[in-house]
Design a protein around this motif. Structure first.
Motif, PDB file in Angstrom:
ATOM      1  N   GLY A  42       0.884  -1.247   0.074  1.00  0.00           N
ATOM      2  CA  GLY A  42      -0.103   0.030   0.064  1.00  0.00           C
ATOM      3  C   GLY A  42       0.786   1.311   0.072  1.00  0.00           C
ATOM      4  O   GLY A  42       1.891   1.438  -0.712  1.00  0.00           O
ATOM      5  N   GLU A  43       0.332   2.399   0.719  1.00  0.00           N
ATOM      6  CA  GLU A  43       1.174   3.698   0.731  1.00  0.00           C
ATOM      7  C   GLU A  43       2.288   3.809   1.262  1.00  0.00           C
ATOM      8  O   GLU A  43       3.334   4.493   0.963  1.00  0.00           O
ATOM      9  CB  GLU A  43       0.220   4.671   1.501  1.00  0.00           C
ATOM     10  N   ASP A  76      -6.326   1.275  -8.913  1.00  0.00           N
ATOM     11  CA  ASP A  76      -7.214   0.687  -7.826  1.00  0.00           C
ATOM     12  C   ASP A  76      -8.566   0.276  -8.453  1.00  0.00           C
ATOM     13  O   ASP A  76      -8.654   0.522  -9.683  1.00  0.00           O
ATOM     14  CB  ASP A  76      -7.405   1.456  -6.476  1.00  0.00           C
ATOM     15  N   THR A  77      -9.436  -0.187  -7.701  1.00  0.00           N
ATOM     16  CA  THR A  77     -10.727  -0.608  -8.525  1.00  0.00           C
ATOM     17  C   THR A  77     -11.616   0.310  -8.728  1.00  0.00           C
ATOM     18  O   THR A  77     -12.578  -0.107  -9.352  1.00  0.00           O
ATOM     19  CB  THR A  77     -11.334  -1.705  -7.259  1.00  0.00           C
ATOM     20  N   SER A  78     -11.512   1.705  -8.441  1.00  0.00           N
ATOM     21  CA  SER A  78     -12.338   2.557  -9.027  1.00  0.00           C
ATOM     22  C   SER A  78     -12.279   2.852 -10.470  1.00  0.00           C
ATOM     23  O   SER A  78     -13.061   3.488 -11.047  1.00  0.00           O
ATOM     24  CB  SER A  78     -12.140   3.927  -8.028  1.00  0.00           C
ATOM     25  N   VAL A 108      -4.864   5.562 -12.439  1.00  0.00           N
ATOM     26  CA  VAL A 108      -4.936   4.711 -11.308  1.00  0.00           C
ATOM     27  C   VAL A 108      -6.019   4.794 -10.317  1.00  0.00           C
ATOM     28  O   VAL A 108      -6.008   4.183  -9.408  1.00  0.00           O
ATOM     29  CB  VAL A 108      -3.584   4.722 -10.407  1.00  0.00           C
ATOM     30  N   ARG A 109      -6.568   6.061 -10.612  1.00  0.00           N
ATOM     31  CA  ARG A 109      -7.623   6.351  -9.541  1.00  0.00           C
ATOM     32  C   ARG A 109      -8.813   7.004 -10.509  1.00  0.00           C
ATOM     33  O   ARG A 109      -8.446   7.868 -11.302  1.00  0.00           O
ATOM     34  CB  ARG A 109      -7.584   6.844  -8.229  1.00  0.00           C
ATOM     35  N   PRO A 160       0.365   6.885  -7.097  1.00  0.00           N
ATOM     36  CA  PRO A 160      -0.926   7.323  -7.083  1.00  0.00           C
ATOM     37  C   PRO A 160      -1.262   8.465  -6.047  1.00  0.00           C
ATOM     38  O   PRO A 160      -0.158   8.387  -5.368  1.00  0.00           O
ATOM     39  CB  PRO A 160      -1.754   5.865  -6.569  1.00  0.00           C
TER      40      PRO A 160
END
Lengths: 159, 749
Positions: free
Chosen positions: B86-87, B156-158, B168-169, B327
């Motif tokens: 993650g971040e 990501d899934t968005s 990516v988003r 991201p």
């Protein structure tokens, strides 16, 4: 590389130091003499945070080599107040909130003190151009300019 | 929801403008900033950075550097934690490259030596073998089908299917039917806008001093907007237990969002661990530009429909944000802020977070909002011009107010947009005559503001003075605001309160000084901590008098009986109670810990007069007025300072500042000479009007004021330039060459 011995005067006191020929006056003040009031913002003479006077002339201490200080007189922010008594510029900067973060303040105080010594009655435009080499990112300069103009007026009245 | 015990009038201290508690430190050179500290035996560090925009790292040879006399240690990615996700993984990848350098200036190794000169020499001796890869730095090009992929699988899934992997988003919000709304309009204007990346431009480069032993215990001193965040991230990146790393925030030489992120601190700690010595690391200015977080660059499409009477019938925006090689570009903030000033039946906004070969963007004052305001408020201005409508009346006609369903979803509580517009309309600036060649621009701006995790402690001394410990670094005079609020509650002089920014070992977690949250959240916590102390003081008085605690109240720094039935006792001053603390129950400390969620949103309206020189293309800002809702100004002079500072940064963004990348993907202007922020001679005085529409979520009505001030200037200046020169600039900055080009195009029809 061998170091060079330098004798100079800082805020009226004689000091000696050894410095590398590549070191600037700014490096020497901060790292060899422990005088961290003078700030480094860029190291390229663009921001004015390291302003000092050298024999009375306003300079960026990041653009002067330490070895060039031999026999010269340096004045920094640490020498502006007299004992407990702040210089009128210092007082006015606090009163007017002419600083937010305060990192540019030492350089701006040194620069404006030099201005008022040369020109006790500057116009707003003269103050703005004199300070054009001292970057402040917080204030938009408004309160700095007002503090300088009003200090100049007070000092003229007092003298 | 209104808080209990709110207070909006009858203040003694709040609203006055005393000298800041740290004023003398800051005008004498005594204040200690990030680079102003040393430790016995400390080493100096330098970072080796990629000269390529995008390159595979094939080999790093540190042997020559290590052989240099005075060099004590070299670190690479191998010296940091593994298995992060993650971040935390993103931050580590940004702090020290793994197998790929992702942008010009990306760190690949670091050296610690006995002097900074040796460290710099040694950094040049680290041999890195690169295999250059194709790169992209422009947001629109990074979304194109043929763009090189920065990193597969980063989305990501968005993100809807079919978009380039660099997207990516994705964000989408709004309500109503925009197509039906556009059909109702008498005029629809649709335009494309671009803004370049700008840097926060704080004058103090990032600096830190760290120690870390083999026992996993460390100390870190650094300039940061939030030291608990630094603690948490450094612990993760180095595989430490969080509580074993104590972080102290230095005085901070500007941040504006850019010091909410972590860049060099884990590197200093890794070198300290490797060498078992304190390590100081100060970023050169060029590195600050190349490798800390500028704001996102944008590409935006705006479409707004309006009736002849000025009613907006529909609004739609598409916002593409380039946020560097990771991201995080604030596409949702841009989208959500875009139309927030207006009560709209039909509105839709879409945001894209796009990766490119640039440094990881960081927050910059109201992150994402100024760009949206630039685009939207330019189109509103165009509509007003073409429909011959007054820009303030038109904004008033459509203004969001209490009860409006915001463009981004929730329903507004009490807000002050209408009040800022009315104050702007009434200001002498708005009707002042203009000289030939000058034009006037208006813009509104919006920012959410934020609460966040907050912990405060207020300890009383035996003489009745108070030591207030807060956890939010003082970026612009917040110690003064905290002391004013504590003085108000305790009924003691402002000077009797010492405010300290506590280290991470002293208080519970405090979120960073961001989101315009300090005066709101730390202020709220200060008030509540003072009330906690007052309750305890009243308890001691009650015990002394032998009456119930609730029969004692606090007035003007004294405990007094709460009414005639409570008994007849002389007021008991604070110092009389604290003098006997030890014998009457022990030290008296008030504290408060919470995550306040009532940060009131903030609106502003700016008026600007600009003059354009048709020969040189240079734009001069000749008059500027900021009108902004502060809720309640605790220290009005510092509120004005936030208004003026935001306006000045916005002027720089509008007219001069930009990241310039060459065809080679390298940054061409990584110094203040070429990245030109406004200097004193560029600016006029900046007039301010503080509007006070109390925030129901703060005991005194405070709204954060730090960020909203940078939202309107971009558009206000663009609108003024349009009025002055007859050309509308849809790309920032409106630098002289762009203005000349626009004037040339206009002349050629």
């Amino acid at each position: 590389m061998s170091k060079i011995h330098v004798t100079t005067t800082v805020n009226g006191d004689e000091v000696e130091f050894l410095c590398d020929p590549r070191e600037t006056v700014l490096d020497v003040l901060r790292d060899r003499l422990g005088m961290t009031g003078t700030k480094e913002g860029c190291g390229t003479g663009d921001c004015g945070a390291c302003s000092i006077t050298l024999d009375g002339r306003l300079v960026c201490s990041c653009l002067v080599l330490g070895v060039e200080a031999e026999g010269r007189e340096i004045a920094t922010v640490e020498g502006i107040a007299t004992g407990e008594d702040l210089h009128p510029l210092q007082q006015k900067f606090i009163e007017y909130a002419a600083l937010q973060c305060g990192i540019c303040t030492p350089g701006i105080l040194v620069a404006t003190k030099a201005l008022l010594e040369k020109n006790p009655d500057p116009t707003e435009t003269e103050v703005r151009y004199w300070l054009a080499g001292n970057l402040c990112r917080c204030t938009g300069y408004d309160k700095i300019i007002r503090a300088v103009m009003d200090t100049a007026a007070d000092m003229r009245e007092a003298s | 929801m209104a808080l209990d015990n709110t207070k909006s009038t009858g203040f003694t201290h709040v609203g006055t403008t005393p000298d800041r508690p740290d004023g003398v430190d800051k005008v004498t050179g005594r204040a200690r900033f990030g680079a102003d500290i040393t430790a016995p035996g400390m080493l100096h560090a330098a970072i080796v950075r990629s000269p390529h925009a995008h390159a595979r790292i094939k080999r790093i040879d540190t042997s020559k550097a290590e052989a240099l006399a005075g060099v004590k240690g070299v670190v690479t990615r191998a010296d940091f934690a593994t298995g992060l996700t993650g971040e935390n993984w993103n931050i580590l990848e940004n702090v020290m490259a793994g197998d790929t350098a992702l942008y010009d200036g990306h760190a690949v190794a670091a050296v610690a030596a006995t002097s900074s000169l040796i460290a710099r020499d040694a950094a040049k001796l680290v041999v890195v073998e690169y295999e250059p890869l194709p790169h992209v730095t422009d947001v629109d090009k990074a979304m194109a089908a043929d763009a090189p992929v920065i990193r597969e699988g980063a989305a990501d899934t968005s993100v809807p299917k079919g978009l380039h992997p660099n997207v990516v988003r994705y964000h989408e919000s709004g309500h109503g039917d925009v197509e039906a709304g556009f059909a109702e309009a008498d005029l629809v204007v649709e335009d494309h806008f671009k803004t370049e990346a700008t840097h926060q431009g704080y004058i103090e480069p990032h600096a830190c001093l760290g120690t870390l032993g083999g026992d996993g215990k460390g100390e870190l001193w650094c300039c940061t907007q939030g030291h608990w965040n630094v603690q948490k991230i450094c612990a993760a990146l180095l595989g430490l237990e969080t509580a074993n790393l104590r972080v102290t925030a230095s005085e901070i030489g500007g941040g504006f969002g850019g010091k909410t992120a972590v860049f060099i601190e884990p590197v200093a700690l890794a070198l300290a661990r490797k060498t078992n010595k304190p390590v100081k690391l100060v970023m050169p200015r060029a590195d600050v530009f190349k490798a800390t977080g500028p704001t996102a660059s944008t590409s935006m499409d705006i479409k707004i429909g309006m009736k002849k009477d000025g009613t907006i019938t529909a609004a739609q925006g598409t916002f593409r944000l380039q946020g560097g090689a990771f991201p995080g570009a604030p596409c949702e903030f841009t989208a959500m802020c875009a139309f927030a000033p207006y009560a709209l039946k039909n509105v839709r906004q879409v945001g894209y977070d796009v990766m490119s070969n640039r440094p990881k963007q960081a927050a910059y004052r109201a992150p994402g909002s100024p760009m949206a305001a630039f685009a939207v408020e330019s189109v509103i201005d165009e509509l007003c011009n073409r429909l011959d409508l007054d820009p303030i009346e038109t904004r008033l006609k459509n203004a969001s107010k209490k009860g409006t369903k915001a463009s981004f979803g929730p329903t507004f509580d009490r807000i002050g947009l209408v009040e800022t517009l009315e104050a702007a309309k009434a200001h002498p600036h708005y009707c002042a005559p203009l000289k030939p060649g000058q034009g006037r621009g208006i813009s509104c701006g919006f920012w959410f503001n934020h609460g966040g995790e907050t912990a405060v402690s207020l300890a009383l001394s035996e003489d009745g003075t108070a030591q207030l410990a807060v956890g939010t670094p003082d970026i612009g005079g917040s110690r003064a605001s905290m002391a004013l609020m504590a003085a108000e509650e305790l009924g003691i002089p402002y000077e009797n309160i010492r405010v300290t920014i506590a280290d991470t070992a002293t208080l519970g977690y405090n979120e960073v000084s961001h989101g315009s949250r300090v005066t709101y959240a730390s202020g709220l916590a200060t008030i509540q901590a003072a009330r906690d102390a007052v309750k305890k003081l009243c308890g001691r008085a009650a015990a002394k008098w032998g009456i119930p605690e609730d029969a004692v109240k606090w007035e003007n720094g004294c405990a007094v009986p709460s009414g005639p039935n409570a008994g007849d006792f002389d007021p008991l001053p604070i110092a009389e109670i604290t003098k006997r603390m030890g014998a009457t129950g022990g030290p008296i400390v008030g504290h408060f810990e919470a995550t306040p969620e009532g940060a009131g949103v903030s609106f502003a309206t700016h008026i600007v007069d600009a003059e354009v020189d048709p020969e040189t293309g240079k734009t001069s800002v000749v008059r500027y007025t900021v009108v902004q809702d502060a809720g309640k100004a605790i220290h009005p002079t510092y509120v004005e300072g936030q208004f003026q500072g935001g306006a000045a940064q916005g002027i720089g963004w509008a007219l001069n500042e930009e990241y310039i990348y060459g065809e080679d993907g390298r940054l061409q202007n990584a110094l203040f000479l070429d990245y030109r922020i406004p200097v004193a001679s560029d600016l006029p005085m900046i007039d301010t009007v503080i509007v006070e529409v109390p925030n129901p979520g703060h005991p005194y009505g405070v709204r954060g004021v730090g960020e909203t001030s940078i939202c309107p200037p971009l558009a206000a200046i663009a609108n003024a330039v349009s009025a002055a020169a007859g050309v509308r600039l849809r790309q920032l900055p409106m630098s002289p060459p762009r203005i000349l080009e626009a004037l040339e195009q206009q002349r050629n029809g």
